[in-house]
Design a protein around this motif. Structure first.
Motif, PDB file in Angstrom:
ATOM      1  N   MET A   1      10.596   2.620  -0.695  1.00 34.78           N
ATOM      2  CA  MET A   1       9.777   2.876   0.457  1.00 34.78           C
ATOM      3  C   MET A   1       8.338   2.462   0.138  1.00 34.78           C
ATOM      4  O   MET A   1       7.730   2.955  -0.800  1.00 34.78           O
ATOM      5  N   LEU A   2       7.818   1.555   0.923  1.00 31.96           N
ATOM      6  CA  LEU A   2       6.469   1.054   0.674  1.00 31.96           C
ATOM      7  C   LEU A   2       5.400   1.933   1.295  1.00 31.96           C
ATOM      8  O   LEU A   2       4.356   2.166   0.691  1.00 31.96           O
ATOM      9  N   VAL A   3       5.637   2.388   2.521  1.00 36.96           N
ATOM     10  CA  VAL A   3       4.644   3.201   3.217  1.00 36.96           C
ATOM     11  C   VAL A   3       5.317   4.396   3.891  1.00 36.96           C
ATOM     12  O   VAL A   3       6.497   4.350   4.231  1.00 36.96           O
ATOM     13  N   THR A   4       4.535   5.463   4.043  1.00 42.56           N
ATOM     14  CA  THR A   4       4.938   6.593   4.866  1.00 42.56           C
ATOM     15  C   THR A   4       3.781   6.885   5.809  1.00 42.56           C
ATOM     16  O   THR A   4       2.665   6.386   5.615  1.00 42.56           O
ATOM     17  N   HIS A   5       4.055   7.691   6.817  1.00 41.97           N
ATOM     18  CA  HIS A   5       3.002   7.957   7.788  1.00 41.97           C
ATOM     19  C   HIS A   5       3.099   9.371   8.344  1.00 41.97           C
ATOM     20  O   HIS A   5       4.148  10.007   8.287  1.00 41.97           O
ATOM     21  N   THR A   6       1.978   9.829   8.877  1.00 45.21           N
ATOM     22  CA  THR A   6       1.916  11.061   9.655  1.00 45.21           C
ATOM     23  C   THR A   6       1.054  10.763  10.875  1.00 45.21           C
ATOM     24  O   THR A   6       0.164   9.917  10.839  1.00 45.21           O
ATOM     25  N   LEU A   7       1.354  11.454  11.958  1.00 48.86           N
ATOM     26  CA  LEU A   7       0.588  11.298  13.183  1.00 48.86           C
ATOM     27  C   LEU A   7       0.054  12.666  13.566  1.00 48.86           C
ATOM     28  O   LEU A   7       0.816  13.602  13.791  1.00 48.86           O
ATOM     29  N   ASP A   8      -1.260  12.789  13.587  1.00 48.53           N
ATOM     30  CA  ASP A   8      -1.913  14.042  13.950  1.00 48.53           C
ATOM     31  C   ASP A   8      -2.828  13.765  15.124  1.00 48.53           C
ATOM     32  O   ASP A   8      -3.843  13.076  14.968  1.00 48.53           O
ATOM     33  N   ARG A   9      -2.441  14.282  16.277  1.00 46.77           N
ATOM     34  CA  ARG A   9      -3.156  13.997  17.536  1.00 46.77           C
ATOM     35  C   ARG A   9      -3.149  12.500  17.759  1.00 46.77           C
ATOM     36  O   ARG A   9      -2.104  11.915  17.929  1.00 46.77           O
ATOM     37  N   SER A  10      -4.300  11.867  17.722  1.00 46.59           N
ATOM     38  CA  SER A  10      -4.336  10.419  17.964  1.00 46.59           C
ATOM     39  C   SER A  10      -4.718   9.643  16.711  1.00 46.59           C
ATOM     40  O   SER A  10      -5.158   8.506  16.790  1.00 46.59           O
ATOM     41  N   THR A  11      -4.526  10.267  15.540  1.00 48.30           N
ATOM     42  CA  THR A  11      -4.839   9.604  14.266  1.00 48.30           C
ATOM     43  C   THR A  11      -3.548   9.336  13.500  1.00 48.30           C
ATOM     44  O   THR A  11      -2.783  10.253  13.209  1.00 48.30           O
ATOM     45  N   LEU A  12      -3.328   8.081  13.191  1.00 51.78           N
ATOM     46  CA  LEU A  12      -2.177   7.669  12.388  1.00 51.78           C
ATOM     47  C   LEU A  12      -2.645   7.487  10.959  1.00 51.78           C
ATOM     48  O   LEU A  12      -3.535   6.684  10.688  1.00 51.78           O
ATOM     49  N   ARG A  13      -2.071   8.259  10.040  1.00 47.87           N
ATOM     50  CA  ARG A  13      -2.401   8.134   8.616  1.00 47.87           C
ATOM     51  C   ARG A  13      -1.219   7.451   7.937  1.00 47.87           C
ATOM     52  O   ARG A  13      -0.097   7.952   7.973  1.00 47.87           O
ATOM     53  N   VAL A  14      -1.498   6.299   7.325  1.00 43.88           N
ATOM     54  CA  VAL A  14      -0.471   5.519   6.641  1.00 43.88           C
ATOM     55  C   VAL A  14      -0.791   5.516   5.150  1.00 43.88           C
ATOM     56  O   VAL A  14      -1.908   5.176   4.753  1.00 43.88           O
ATOM     57  N   LYS A  15       0.190   5.896   4.347  1.00 45.02           N
ATOM     58  CA  LYS A  15      -0.001   5.922   2.898  1.00 45.02           C
ATOM     59  C   LYS A  15       0.830   4.809   2.262  1.00 45.02           C
ATOM     60  O   LYS A  15       2.044   4.742   2.453  1.00 45.02           O
ATOM     61  N   VAL A  16       0.153   3.937   1.510  1.00 44.61           N
ATOM     62  CA  VAL A  16       0.827   2.894   0.734  1.00 44.61           C
ATOM     63  C   VAL A  16       1.141   3.512  -0.623  1.00 44.61           C
ATOM     64  O   VAL A  16       0.239   3.960  -1.323  1.00 44.61           O
ATOM     65  N   HIS A  17       2.409   3.543  -1.003  1.00 42.72           N
ATOM     66  CA  HIS A  17       2.819   4.293  -2.194  1.00 42.72           C
ATOM     67  C   HIS A  17       2.622   3.585  -3.522  1.00 42.72           C
ATOM     68  O   HIS A  17       2.577   4.229  -4.563  1.00 42.72           O
ATOM     69  N   ARG A  18       2.520   2.263  -3.484  1.00 41.10           N
ATOM     70  CA  ARG A  18       2.280   1.533  -4.734  1.00 41.10           C
ATOM     71  C   ARG A  18       1.526   0.263  -4.420  1.00 41.10           C
ATOM     72  O   ARG A  18       1.520  -0.209  -3.284  1.00 41.10           O
ATOM     73  N   ASP A  19       0.866  -0.275  -5.411  1.00 34.65           N
ATOM     74  CA  ASP A  19       0.142  -1.522  -5.232  1.00 34.65           C
ATOM     75  C   ASP A  19       1.140  -2.606  -4.843  1.00 34.65           C
ATOM     76  O   ASP A  19       2.235  -2.695  -5.412  1.00 34.65           O
ATOM     77  N   LEU A  20       0.785  -3.419  -3.876  1.00 29.22           N
ATOM     78  CA  LEU A  20       1.689  -4.447  -3.378  1.00 29.22           C
ATOM     79  C   LEU A  20       1.573  -5.721  -4.199  1.00 29.22           C
ATOM     80  O   LEU A  20       0.562  -5.972  -4.840  1.00 29.22           O
ATOM     81  N   ASP A  21       2.638  -6.505  -4.146  1.00 26.43           N
ATOM     82  CA  ASP A  21       2.622  -7.824  -4.770  1.00 26.43           C
ATOM     83  C   ASP A  21       3.101  -8.838  -3.737  1.00 26.43           C
ATOM     84  O   ASP A  21       3.387  -8.490  -2.593  1.00 26.43           O
ATOM     85  N   ILE A  22       3.221 -10.055  -4.142  1.00 21.21           N
ATOM     86  CA  ILE A  22       3.559 -11.135  -3.218  1.00 21.21           C
ATOM     87  C   ILE A  22       4.937 -10.942  -2.588  1.00 21.21           C
ATOM     88  O   ILE A  22       5.177 -11.407  -1.481  1.00 21.21           O
ATOM     89  N   THR A  23       5.831 -10.239  -3.254  1.00 17.83           N
ATOM     90  CA  THR A  23       7.190 -10.075  -2.731  1.00 17.83           C
ATOM     91  C   THR A  23       7.302  -8.992  -1.664  1.00 17.83           C
ATOM     92  O   THR A  23       8.277  -8.986  -0.914  1.00 17.83           O
ATOM     93  N   ASN A  24       6.326  -8.084  -1.583  1.00 17.27           N
ATOM     94  CA  ASN A  24       6.472  -6.993  -0.610  1.00 17.27           C
ATOM     95  C   ASN A  24       5.260  -6.802   0.308  1.00 17.27           C
ATOM     96  O   ASN A  24       5.262  -5.902   1.133  1.00 17.27           O
ATOM     97  N   ARG A  25       4.256  -7.653   0.195  1.00 14.02           N
ATOM     98  CA  ARG A  25       3.063  -7.443   1.032  1.00 14.02           C
ATOM     99  C   ARG A  25       3.357  -7.677   2.502  1.00 14.02           C
ATOM    100  O   ARG A  25       2.862  -6.950   3.350  1.00 14.02           O
ATOM    101  N   ALA A  26       4.140  -8.682   2.844  1.00 12.67           N
ATOM    102  CA  ALA A  26       4.445  -8.952   4.249  1.00 12.67           C
ATOM    103  C   ALA A  26       5.262  -7.811   4.846  1.00 12.67           C
ATOM    104  O   ALA A  26       5.029  -7.407   5.993  1.00 12.67           O
ATOM    105  N   ALA A  27       6.197  -7.279   4.082  1.00 17.28           N
ATOM    106  CA  ALA A  27       7.011  -6.160   4.577  1.00 17.28           C
ATOM    107  C   ALA A  27       6.146  -4.938   4.860  1.00 17.28           C
ATOM    108  O   ALA A  27       6.306  -4.275   5.894  1.00 17.28           O
ATOM    109  N   ALA A  28       5.209  -4.648   3.972  1.00 17.12           N
ATOM    110  CA  ALA A  28       4.312  -3.509   4.174  1.00 17.12           C
ATOM    111  C   ALA A  28       3.423  -3.735   5.397  1.00 17.12           C
ATOM    112  O   ALA A  28       3.240  -2.826   6.219  1.00 17.12           O
ATOM    113  N   ALA A  29       2.889  -4.931   5.539  1.00 13.06           N
ATOM    114  CA  ALA A  29       2.034  -5.237   6.688  1.00 13.06           C
ATOM    115  C   ALA A  29       2.819  -5.102   7.992  1.00 13.06           C
ATOM    116  O   ALA A  29       2.310  -4.558   8.978  1.00 13.06           O
TER     117      ALA A  29
END
Length: 104
Positions: A1-29
């Motif tokens: 899992m690259l990212v997780t998120h929470t939604l509080d009212r109208s704020t979306l908080r996205v957490k990137v769990h590890r530093d990305l590399d060339i193989t997974n940056r597009a998937a995370a984006a």
């Protein structure tokens, strides 16, 4: 899992769990873009896993920022302390006009 998120009212908080590399940056984006499209928040807070993110992580951050800007969504990054290195002898306009997509 690259990212997780929470939604509080109208704020979306996205957490990137590890530093990305060339193989997974597009998937995370794409995951971040899908979350923004599905939730239509007023604000996005992107939390990075390291204070000095890798270039691929910064690339995903830039993509998310451009997308949020185009939708008029506030965008904030936390967890990173990116330092811009000054290039001696160059004015600010020249420093910005550099890199792979430089106009010639």
């Amino acid at each position: 899992m690259l990212v997780t998120h929470t939604l509080d009212r109208s704020t979306l908080r996205v957490k990137v769990h590890r530093d990305l590399d060339i193989t997974n940056r597009a998937a995370a984006a794409l995951q971040i873009e899908a979350l923004v499209a599905a939730n239509r928040p007023e604000r996005v807070i992107l939390e990075l896993p390291t204070a000095e993110p890798a270039p691929a992580t910064l690339s995903a951050v830039a993509r998310a920022q451009r997308m949020c800007r185009s939708l008029n969504v506030a965008f904030t990054v936390t967890g990173a302390h990116v330092r811009l290195q000054e290039t001696l002898g160059q004015d600010p306009a020249r420093r910005l006009d550099s890199g792979a997509r430089r106009r010639r």
